[in-house]
Structures are given as structure tokens and as C-alpha cells.
Design a protein around this motif. Structure first.
Motif, short mmCIF file in Angstrom:
data_model
loop_
_atom_site.label_atom_id
_atom_site.label_comp_id
_atom_site.label_asym_id
_atom_site.label_seq_id
_atom_site.Cartn_x
_atom_site.Cartn_y
_atom_site.Cartn_z
N TRP A 214 -10.02 -35.97 -8.82
CA TRP A 214 -11.35 -35.54 -9.23
C TRP A 214 -12.40 -35.86 -8.16
O TRP A 214 -13.27 -35.04 -7.88
CB TRP A 214 -11.73 -36.20 -10.55
CG TRP A 214 -13.11 -35.86 -11.05
CD1 TRP A 214 -14.19 -36.68 -11.11
CD2 TRP A 214 -13.54 -34.59 -11.56
NE1 TRP A 214 -15.27 -36.01 -11.62
CE2 TRP A 214 -14.90 -34.73 -11.90
CE3 TRP A 214 -12.91 -33.37 -11.74
CZ2 TRP A 214 -15.65 -33.67 -12.42
CZ3 TRP A 214 -13.64 -32.31 -12.27
CH2 TRP A 214 -15.01 -32.48 -12.60
N VAL A 215 -12.32 -37.03 -7.55
CA VAL A 215 -13.34 -37.44 -6.58
C VAL A 215 -13.05 -36.94 -5.17
O VAL A 215 -13.85 -37.17 -4.26
CB VAL A 215 -13.50 -38.97 -6.56
CG1 VAL A 215 -13.93 -39.48 -7.92
CG2 VAL A 215 -12.22 -39.67 -6.09
N THR A 216 -11.92 -36.24 -4.99
CA THR A 216 -11.62 -35.68 -3.67
C THR A 216 -11.44 -34.16 -3.71
O THR A 216 -10.67 -33.60 -2.94
CB THR A 216 -10.37 -36.34 -3.05
OG1 THR A 216 -9.25 -36.15 -3.93
CG2 THR A 216 -10.58 -37.82 -2.81
N GLY A 217 -12.15 -33.52 -4.62
CA GLY A 217 -12.20 -32.06 -4.59
C GLY A 217 -11.74 -31.33 -5.82
O GLY A 217 -11.97 -30.12 -5.94
N ALA A 218 -11.09 -32.00 -6.79
CA ALA A 218 -10.59 -31.28 -7.96
C ALA A 218 -11.70 -30.76 -8.84
O ALA A 218 -11.48 -29.83 -9.63
CB ALA A 218 -9.66 -32.19 -8.78
N ARG A 219 -12.90 -31.33 -8.72
CA ARG A 219 -14.01 -30.81 -9.51
C ARG A 219 -14.33 -29.36 -9.14
O ARG A 219 -14.94 -28.63 -9.93
CB ARG A 219 -15.26 -31.67 -9.35
CG ARG A 219 -15.85 -31.66 -7.96
CD ARG A 219 -17.21 -32.33 -7.89
NE ARG A 219 -17.15 -33.74 -8.19
CZ ARG A 219 -17.75 -34.26 -9.28
NH1 ARG A 219 -18.40 -33.47 -10.13
NH2 ARG A 219 -17.68 -35.55 -9.49
N ARG A 220 -13.92 -28.94 -7.98
CA ARG A 220 -14.15 -27.56 -7.55
C ARG A 220 -13.10 -26.59 -8.10
O ARG A 220 -13.26 -25.38 -7.98
CB ARG A 220 -14.14 -27.48 -6.02
CG ARG A 220 -15.27 -28.27 -5.36
CD ARG A 220 -15.10 -28.29 -3.85
NE ARG A 220 -16.25 -28.90 -3.21
CZ ARG A 220 -17.37 -28.26 -2.90
NH1 ARG A 220 -17.48 -26.98 -3.17
NH2 ARG A 220 -18.37 -28.89 -2.33
N LEU A 221 -12.01 -27.12 -8.63
CA LEU A 221 -10.97 -26.25 -9.15
C LEU A 221 -11.39 -25.66 -10.49
O LEU A 221 -12.19 -26.25 -11.22
CB LEU A 221 -9.66 -27.04 -9.33
CG LEU A 221 -9.06 -27.68 -8.08
CD1 LEU A 221 -7.80 -28.46 -8.46
CD2 LEU A 221 -8.75 -26.63 -7.02
N SER A 222 -10.78 -24.54 -10.82
CA SER A 222 -11.02 -23.96 -12.13
C SER A 222 -10.32 -24.80 -13.18
O SER A 222 -9.39 -25.56 -12.87
CB SER A 222 -10.48 -22.53 -12.16
OG SER A 222 -9.06 -22.55 -12.08
#
Length: 375
Positions: A214-222
Motif C-alpha cells: 500500500w505504501v509503495t504504490g498499491a494505492r494507485r491500483l484499481s
């Protein structure tokens, strides 16, 4: 008063005997001096006797020999030329030291250097940025739970147990009831028995924890891609429960398995997962991964990891080509003129963290100037 006369030869006495005595003492001393001198001459003669007549022993290697100027006539007494007459008077003769036995550079063995492994190359390709915030992290809401991706009645947890345990038994073909785990994290052997009091002894770990993702880019995933990440067999391992608890959401810079022999494989899986889902690594995380891989320069990047069969079950197992693969995430595009008044607005829009060069990024939002705003 009695006067004592100055000592002088008595009248009529010859002083010669006194001189004769002194001369005698001198004569006694002469043979002693001559004896010492003769001894020195004999020593010099013996030191030169080892050299063959008419030959020059030559200078000692590594020395400089200076020949003093001499008369033009080189003959010695008796008219015989000296053996040293071949040197030019006043010249300096330098004798090179004996050749070394060390091999020439061209003779040194050449050590073959292996090319970087696929795991190391993939690590070099990962972007490096600071970790985002976990203040808005909610595992269940963001990543969901276990799913049955292939519709065979086994959810992801049981698929992984069936793959990683040996001697598996299942009463209904949908759940793993018993099995033996060779735990990769601790190296211990664990007998798994399903039950309220025992199931936690073997857990299914996300090698890249969902919190770290989550803190390394997964928040950008759908949302669909985040569910795929949480259920991707590439990112899942059956492991010792307490070891999984100690790992928690830490990356390689904060946690490595007690069984150091598995560290290389674990790091390679983390690199593969982050590459597949376009996640980044922090600087300390990358350093830790590189240090681990330096001890296993041939470590390769894992591919799809198939699920195993369950004896008596309905699942036939999946080949690597059939393993459900998460689709490659498409970068979220924002309008070119997007503007966030502050980081709160960026987070509410689901755009944080903002990377330098992307729409919405402003230096004013990047307080530490590391290229990641609102992390």
C-alpha cells in the motif's frame, strides 16, 4: 737546615743502564705488534685466496660499484696485467637485481565474472521513492479476503496449503485438513492440523505484505488489481505462524527470515511481485535487497508458481501458464491541469503520493524534496 740536592746521577755513575732498560722494554713490545699485524695480513690473504687467480668475482647483484681513476698503465708489479683492467677507470657499474619469480601480469589467471542475475537486474529496474502513509490503510476494505479464482471450491489459502504442504489430506476436497510443512522462514518442520486451536500454527504469508504494498504504490491500483495482488500465488507462502507475525508489514530492510538460507529466494519473490504490480522500493529496502543478493549472485527471478494437487480433491492443479495472473496495471492518468490545494485534497482524491513529473505534483507539496509529495 738540611739541603736535599736535586736528583742527578751520582758522581762517577753511568746513566746508560737506565736507557738500556727502556730499550729492552720496547724491544719486548715490538714482537707483539708484529704478531698482530701478521695475523691481519694472513686474514686478508685467506679472504682473497678463495678467488681464483686472474678472475674478478664481480659485483654483488643489486649494488653499485665505483671504479676509481687509475694510472694509464694497468700493469701490476712484475708486468702482469691486473684482472680488473677491463673496467673503464672512473666508470660506475650497476648490477640489476636477480629476476623475480613473480608472474608477469599477462600470466596471472583471469577470473570469469558472471553477468548479473535476473533478480538483481529486476531490482535495478525498480523505481526508488519514499514510503507513503499508512494512516488510511484498511486491509480488508482495500484488498478484500481470500477468493476462489478457479472456481474449484478451494479458496486461495487452501490452494497455497495444498501446494506447500506434503502428505496433505482433505475430507471434502475443498479444505486442507492435515499436512506437513517444511517452513522456509525458520527451517522447522510443522505438522499442520486444521482446528480452532491449531490452524494458526501454519499461516499463509504475503511475501510483499499488503501494508508495504500500500505504501509503495498499491494505492494507485484499481480495486480489482489490489484483490489480484492479495491472492496472487507468486506472493503467497505457507509459513510458521509466529514467524509471519514477527514479519508483519516490514520489508527486507526491517525483516529477513531466521533461516538465512531462504533470504535470497524471499527477496527474489519480493522483487518479482513489485515488478509485476509496478510498485517501488525505498532506498533502505533496495540496499538490503542488494546486500542479500550479493551472497547469491546466481539468484533468478521466479515466474508464476503453480498450485499443487490435493489428493482426492477436484482441483487438477494449474500449470504456470494457467495460473491466474494479475493484469498489468495501467498508470492512472490525471488531467494535465489537475491541481491539489494541499496533500489532504490529494489523498481524498486517491492520488497521493504524487511523484515528480506527474500531474498534480508541486514542489510546495514535497516538503522534504525527495521527489514524492504527500507520502
Amino acid at each position: 737546615m738540611r739541603t736535599i740536592p736535586f736528583s742527578s746521577p751520582a758522581p762517577g755513575r753511568d746513566p746508560a743502564p737506565r736507557r738500556d732498560a727502556a730499550v729492552g722494554r720496547w724491544l719486548v713490545a715490538v714482537p707483539l705488534h708484529l704478531t698482530l699485524a701478521m695475523g691481519l695480513l694472513a686474514g686478508c690473504a685467506s679472504s682473497t685466496a678463495s678467488t681464483a687467480p686472474g678472475t674478478d668475482p664481480g659485483p654483488v647483484p643489486g649494488t653499485v660499484t665505483t671504479v676509481s681513476a687509475a694510472p694509464s698503465s694497468s700493469a701490476t708489479s712484475g708486468g702482469t696485467p691486473s684482472s680488473t683492467a677491463s673496467r673503464t677507470p672512473g666508470s660506475v657499474t650497476t648490477v640489476a637485481p636477480a629476476p623475480s619469480s613473480a608472474p608477469e601480469p599477462s600470466e596471472l589467471p583471469v577470473r570469469a565474472v558472471s553477468p548479473p542475475s535476473s533478480a538483481f537486474l529486476a531490482l535495478e529496474d525498480l523505481p526508488v521513492a519514499a514510503a507513503g502513509t499508512m494512516s488510511d490503510y484498511d486491509r480488508d476494505a482495500l484488498f478484500g479476503g481470500w477468493i476462489d479464482a478457479d472456481g474449484d471450491c478451494e479458496d486461495t489459502r487452501n490452494e497455497v496449503l495444498a501446494r506447500d504442504l506434503t502428505g496433505v489430506t482433505s475430507a471434502d476436497g475443498c479444505r486442507v485438513d492435515t499436512g506437513t510443512l517444511a517452513d522456509p522462514y525458520t527451517g522447522a518442520t510443522i505438522e499442520f492440523v486444521r482446528g480452532v486451536a491449531t490452524s494458526h500454527e501454519v499461516q499463509v504469508d504475503h511475501v510483499v505484505s499488503l501494508g508495504n504494498a500500500w505504501v509503495t504504490g498499491a494505492r494507485r491500483l484499481s480495486p480489482a488489481d489490489r484483490v489480484a495482488l492479495a491472492n496472487d500465488p507468486l506472493n503467497l507462502l505457507a509459513v510458521d505462524g509466529p514467524a509471519n507475525g514477527s514479519k508483519s508489514d516490514q520489508d527486507a530492510s526491517g525483516w529477513l527470515p531466521p533461516n538465512r538460507a531462504f533470504a535470497c529466494e524471499m527477496v527474489a519473490v519480493q522483487i518479482a511481485v513489485k515488478s509485476r504490480y509496478s510498485l517501488w522500493v525505498t532506498a533502505p529496502e533496495k540496499t538490503a535487497m542488494a546486500e542479500v543478493l550479493s551472497g547469491c549472485p546466481d539468484q533468478q527471478l521466479p515466474g508464476g508458481i503453480p498450485f499443487g494437487d490435493i489428493p482426492g480433491g477436484t482441483g487438477a492443479g494449474l500449470s504456470p501458464a494457467e495460473v491466474p495472473q494479475a493484469p498489468a496495471p495501467e498508470p492512472a492518468l490525471a488531467p494535465a491541469d489537475v491541481h491539489y490545494a494541499n496533500c489532504t485534497a490529494a489523498r481524498e482524491a486517491g492520488a497521493a503520493p504524487l511523484l515528480r513529473g506527474e500531474p498534480g505534483y508541486r514542489a510546495a507539496l514535497d516538503r522534504d524534496g525527495d521527489g514524492v509529495a504527500c507520502e
